[in-house]
Write a protein that holds these residues in place. Sequence first.
Motif, PDB file in Angstrom:
ATOM      1  N   VAL A  68    -118.172  69.697  78.481  1.00 38.15           N
ATOM      2  CA  VAL A  68    -116.981  69.821  79.332  1.00 38.15           C
ATOM      3  C   VAL A  68    -115.737  69.944  78.453  1.00 38.15           C
ATOM      4  CG1 VAL A  68    -115.494  68.578  80.941  1.00 38.15           C
ATOM      5  CG2 VAL A  68    -117.946  68.674  81.354  1.00 38.15           C
ATOM      6  N   TRP A  69    -115.688  69.181  77.390  1.00 37.75           N
ATOM      7  CA  TRP A  69    -114.553  69.260  76.472  1.00 37.75           C
ATOM      8  C   TRP A  69    -114.502  70.626  75.797  1.00 37.75           C
ATOM      9  CZ3 TRP A  69    -110.354  66.439  75.731  1.00 37.75           C
ATOM     10  CH2 TRP A  69    -109.597  66.649  74.572  1.00 37.75           C
ATOM     11  N   THR A  70    -115.673  71.157  75.412  1.00 41.91           N
ATOM     12  CA  THR A  70    -115.732  72.478  74.788  1.00 41.91           C
ATOM     13  C   THR A  70    -115.332  73.573  75.774  1.00 41.91           C
ATOM     14  OG1 THR A  70    -117.534  71.706  73.362  1.00 41.91           O
ATOM     15  CG2 THR A  70    -117.221  74.087  73.534  1.00 41.91           C
ATOM     16  N   LEU A  71    -115.691  73.381  77.039  1.00 43.10           N
ATOM     17  CA  LEU A  71    -115.397  74.376  78.070  1.00 43.10           C
ATOM     18  C   LEU A  71    -113.897  74.629  78.193  1.00 43.10           C
ATOM     19  CD1 LEU A  71    -116.628  76.140  80.345  1.00 43.10           C
ATOM     20  CD2 LEU A  71    -116.317  74.179  81.875  1.00 43.10           C
ATOM     21  N   LYS A  72    -113.103  73.603  77.944  1.00 48.11           N
ATOM     22  CA  LYS A  72    -111.655  73.746  78.077  1.00 48.11           C
ATOM     23  C   LYS A  72    -111.069  74.727  77.065  1.00 48.11           C
ATOM     24  CE  LYS A  72    -111.028  68.983  79.753  1.00 48.11           C
ATOM     25  NZ  LYS A  72    -110.374  67.674  79.479  1.00 48.11           N
ATOM     26  N   THR A  73    -111.759  74.877  75.934  1.00 51.38           N
ATOM     27  CA  THR A  73    -111.229  75.749  74.876  1.00 51.38           C
ATOM     28  C   THR A  73    -111.982  77.069  74.767  1.00 51.38           C
ATOM     29  OG1 THR A  73    -112.654  74.665  73.241  1.00 51.38           O
ATOM     30  CG2 THR A  73    -110.441  73.747  73.558  1.00 51.38           C
ATOM     31  N   ALA A  74    -112.876  77.342  75.722  1.00 57.45           N
ATOM     32  CA  ALA A  74    -113.665  78.578  75.668  1.00 57.45           C
ATOM     33  C   ALA A  74    -112.755  79.795  75.782  1.00 57.45           C
ATOM     34  CB  ALA A  74    -114.695  78.581  76.788  1.00 57.45           C
ATOM     35  N   GLN A  75    -112.979  80.768  74.906  1.00 54.66           N
ATOM     36  CA  GLN A  75    -112.163  81.978  74.899  1.00 54.66           C
ATOM     37  C   GLN A  75    -112.972  83.254  75.097  1.00 54.66           C
ATOM     38  OE1 GLN A  75    -109.967  81.923  71.230  1.00 54.66           O
ATOM     39  NE2 GLN A  75    -108.654  80.213  71.871  1.00 54.66           N
ATOM     40  N   SER A  76    -114.280  83.154  75.041  1.00 55.19           N
ATOM     41  CA  SER A  76    -115.123  84.339  75.223  1.00 55.19           C
ATOM     42  C   SER A  76    -116.036  84.146  76.422  1.00 55.19           C
ATOM     43  CB  SER A  76    -115.962  84.600  73.968  1.00 55.19           C
ATOM     44  OG  SER A  76    -116.945  83.609  73.824  1.00 55.19           O
ATOM     45  N   THR A 164    -113.779  89.249  75.782  1.00 55.49           N
ATOM     46  CA  THR A 164    -112.699  88.297  76.049  1.00 55.49           C
ATOM     47  C   THR A 164    -112.839  87.716  77.454  1.00 55.49           C
ATOM     48  OG1 THR A 164    -111.236  89.586  74.612  1.00 55.49           O
ATOM     49  CG2 THR A 164    -110.214  87.977  76.094  1.00 55.49           C
ATOM     50  N   LEU A 165    -112.672  86.429  77.574  1.00 50.55           N
ATOM     51  CA  LEU A 165    -112.805  85.751  78.863  1.00 50.55           C
ATOM     52  C   LEU A 165    -111.716  86.236  79.812  1.00 50.55           C
ATOM     53  CD1 LEU A 165    -114.333  83.574  80.444  1.00 50.55           C
ATOM     54  CD2 LEU A 165    -112.668  81.908  79.590  1.00 50.55           C
ATOM     55  N   SER A 166    -112.133  86.631  81.014  1.00 52.38           N
ATOM     56  CA  SER A 166    -111.188  87.124  82.010  1.00 52.38           C
ATOM     57  C   SER A 166    -111.354  86.349  83.305  1.00 52.38           C
ATOM     58  CB  SER A 166    -111.425  88.619  82.273  1.00 52.38           C
ATOM     59  OG  SER A 166    -112.735  88.835  82.784  1.00 52.38           O
ATOM     60  N   ARG A 167    -110.370  86.497  84.189  1.00 49.16           N
ATOM     61  CA  ARG A 167    -110.432  85.787  85.466  1.00 49.16           C
ATOM     62  C   ARG A 167    -111.606  86.272  86.309  1.00 49.16           C
ATOM     63  NH1 ARG A 167    -104.977  85.210  88.827  1.00 49.16           N
ATOM     64  NH2 ARG A 167    -104.569  84.021  86.906  1.00 49.16           N
ATOM     65  N   SER A 168    -111.879  87.566  86.263  1.00 45.30           N
ATOM     66  CA  SER A 168    -112.992  88.106  87.050  1.00 45.30           C
ATOM     67  C   SER A 168    -114.330  87.536  86.566  1.00 45.30           C
ATOM     68  CB  SER A 168    -113.010  89.632  86.960  1.00 45.30           C
ATOM     69  OG  SER A 168    -113.168  90.056  85.614  1.00 45.30           O
ATOM     70  N   PHE A 169    -114.484  87.345  85.247  1.00 48.21           N
ATOM     71  CA  PHE A 169    -115.735  86.793  84.736  1.00 48.21           C
ATOM     72  C   PHE A 169    -115.866  85.319  85.104  1.00 48.21           C
ATOM     73  CE2 PHE A 169    -118.498  84.846  81.575  1.00 48.21           C
ATOM     74  CZ  PHE A 169    -119.586  85.711  81.616  1.00 48.21           C
ATOM     75  N   VAL A 170    -114.758  84.609  85.111  1.00 46.07           N
ATOM     76  CA  VAL A 170    -114.774  83.208  85.545  1.00 46.07           C
ATOM     77  C   VAL A 170    -115.235  83.125  87.001  1.00 46.07           C
ATOM     78  CG1 VAL A 170    -113.358  81.171  86.024  1.00 46.07           C
ATOM     79  CG2 VAL A 170    -113.028  82.447  83.895  1.00 46.07           C
ATOM     80  N   CYS A 171    -114.702  84.015  87.831  1.00 49.61           N
ATOM     81  CA  CYS A 171    -115.102  84.054  89.244  1.00 49.61           C
ATOM     82  C   CYS A 171    -116.586  84.390  89.381  1.00 49.61           C
ATOM     83  CB  CYS A 171    -114.262  85.068  90.006  1.00 49.61           C
ATOM     84  SG  CYS A 171    -112.521  84.607  90.161  1.00 49.61           S
ATOM     85  N   PHE A 172    -117.055  85.339  88.559  1.00 49.31           N
ATOM     86  CA  PHE A 172    -118.468  85.696  88.587  1.00 49.31           C
ATOM     87  C   PHE A 172    -119.347  84.505  88.218  1.00 49.31           C
ATOM     88  CE2 PHE A 172    -122.044  86.805  85.769  1.00 49.31           C
ATOM     89  CZ  PHE A 172    -122.881  87.416  86.686  1.00 49.31           C
ATOM     90  N   THR A 173    -118.987  83.809  87.149  1.00 52.26           N
ATOM     91  CA  THR A 173    -119.762  82.648  86.704  1.00 52.26           C
ATOM     92  C   THR A 173    -119.784  81.553  87.758  1.00 52.26           C
ATOM     93  OG1 THR A 173    -119.170  83.122  84.404  1.00 52.26           O
ATOM     94  CG2 THR A 173    -120.014  80.922  84.883  1.00 52.26           C
ATOM     95  N   LEU A 174    -118.632  81.283  88.353  1.00 45.05           N
ATOM     96  CA  LEU A 174    -118.556  80.245  89.377  1.00 45.05           C
ATOM     97  C   LEU A 174    -119.331  80.636  90.627  1.00 45.05           C
ATOM     98  CD1 LEU A 174    -114.821  79.103  89.053  1.00 45.05           C
ATOM     99  CD2 LEU A 174    -116.875  78.049  88.078  1.00 45.05           C
ATOM    100  N   THR A 175    -119.355  81.942  90.927  1.00 43.12           N
ATOM    101  CA  THR A 175    -120.145  82.413  92.074  1.00 43.12           C
ATOM    102  C   THR A 175    -121.629  82.184  91.839  1.00 43.12           C
ATOM    103  OG1 THR A 175    -118.503  84.119  92.597  1.00 43.12           O
ATOM    104  CG2 THR A 175    -120.722  84.409  93.496  1.00 43.12           C
TER     105      THR A 175
END
Length: 449
Positions: A68-76, A164-175
């Motif tokens: 969880v701590w590492t997740l906060k700094t994820a950039q890719s 590069t980490l994007s908002r759309s990829f975050v949404c995809f992962t959470l979905t």
Amino acid sequence: AVVSTQSTGTFVPITAVCDGRVDCLDLSDECNDSCNIQIIDDLYLKIFAWLFGLLATLMNLNVVIRKVWTLKTAQSKVTFFNCVFVICVGLGDLLTGLYLLGISVADTVYSSSYCKLRFEWLNSSYCTALGVLSTTGSLLSILAMTCLSVYRIYSIRRLFSSRTLSRSFVCFTLTVLVCLCSCVLAMVLIPILRFEDYFLNGRYYKNVALFIGAPSLQKHIDILDKYYGRLKDSLASWATIRGLVSDMFTNDHGGISGSNQNFYGNSGVCVFKFFVTDHDPQRLFSLSMLTGNCFLCLIMCICYIAIYISSSSSSRSIQKNKSNSLERKISLIVLTDFLTWVPFIVVCYLHYCDQFDGSSYYGFFAIIALPINSVINPLIYDDTLGIFWAKVLRLFPFGSSAVNEINTVATNFLSANSRAQIFDLSELDTLRGPCKTESSEFILEDTKL
């Protein structure tokens, strides 16, 4: 030969004593000096339940907090996706550890009195909660591992796409995460919230001689048929049964009350009903679950074989020892999952085909065979425990030489990068085929999980 019950003076055949089926109202045919069962019968299983429970809980809690701590700094993308689903694996294994601690506490509390109180325990909400914990942990862990495996193949095949980490990829992962969690919750909660005619194992009526033990739906029908006359099995349901049973007893003397023995109350260790027969109404559900888990194991095997092939073809571009160590790590991952689930699934199918009686082995599979991955997984994902034991070993005279030897073996066997993060599966993302120097920066970024 016959044996007299302790309190009523009635008799049962000696062959009915300690056969696993309750024939006496006072349970004396099953609760005596010869077969006074406990929640966990074997002493070694008791020890392993406490040991695996403590290890799985503490180590997976450590993994979850660190990731969880590492997740906060994820950039890719790869780092973010891996972190999310490694956390899922850790949470699943954490739930399994909590289940083991819970069943160990219950075994300690009930101890030798469990046999007489077994139906109160099996029908309790505490037993149901433990069954939910155990099943949720197992499903969440294996589904998250499968998602990680599939995404690794996808990321290897799309080496030069945007990383590069994007908002759309975050949404995809959470979905994907929401779908996974919804699937797990549906599989876990359906047996206790809906379709009781398929998932209810029986009903228990305390001190009612007409209904000894926890009779099944068919047993209820047989008893009620003798009282009311011919009943149509096709019209029988638990709702109808409860009404008919209630009508048999007058309210002038308090009527009759019973408790449901639900899907997770099929054995003292309160787990998913894996061992079913052709007569169990929930057989299709249980066998579908087993087949699904087998299919997930197959997917993971195929994915890691593909990763190994990719690593072999790119070994000239990556350090040779890195490729060799990852080959062994992949083998370790596949082997542990295979040895955990596939033999168990085979035993379940043998039980269903009446080739093997697995019902007496619920304790072994619930405490050792299935939860062992919950202890192994943290060792794969995190090196904290290895560091801890290295410090402990150095306290002894032989410690330094032992640690050096272990480090040599571990480096050759599991180490995948110069940072010695030897138990981090995210390092598999370095295996993306021949890469130019320009791309190596992205690869190194992805390994910072």
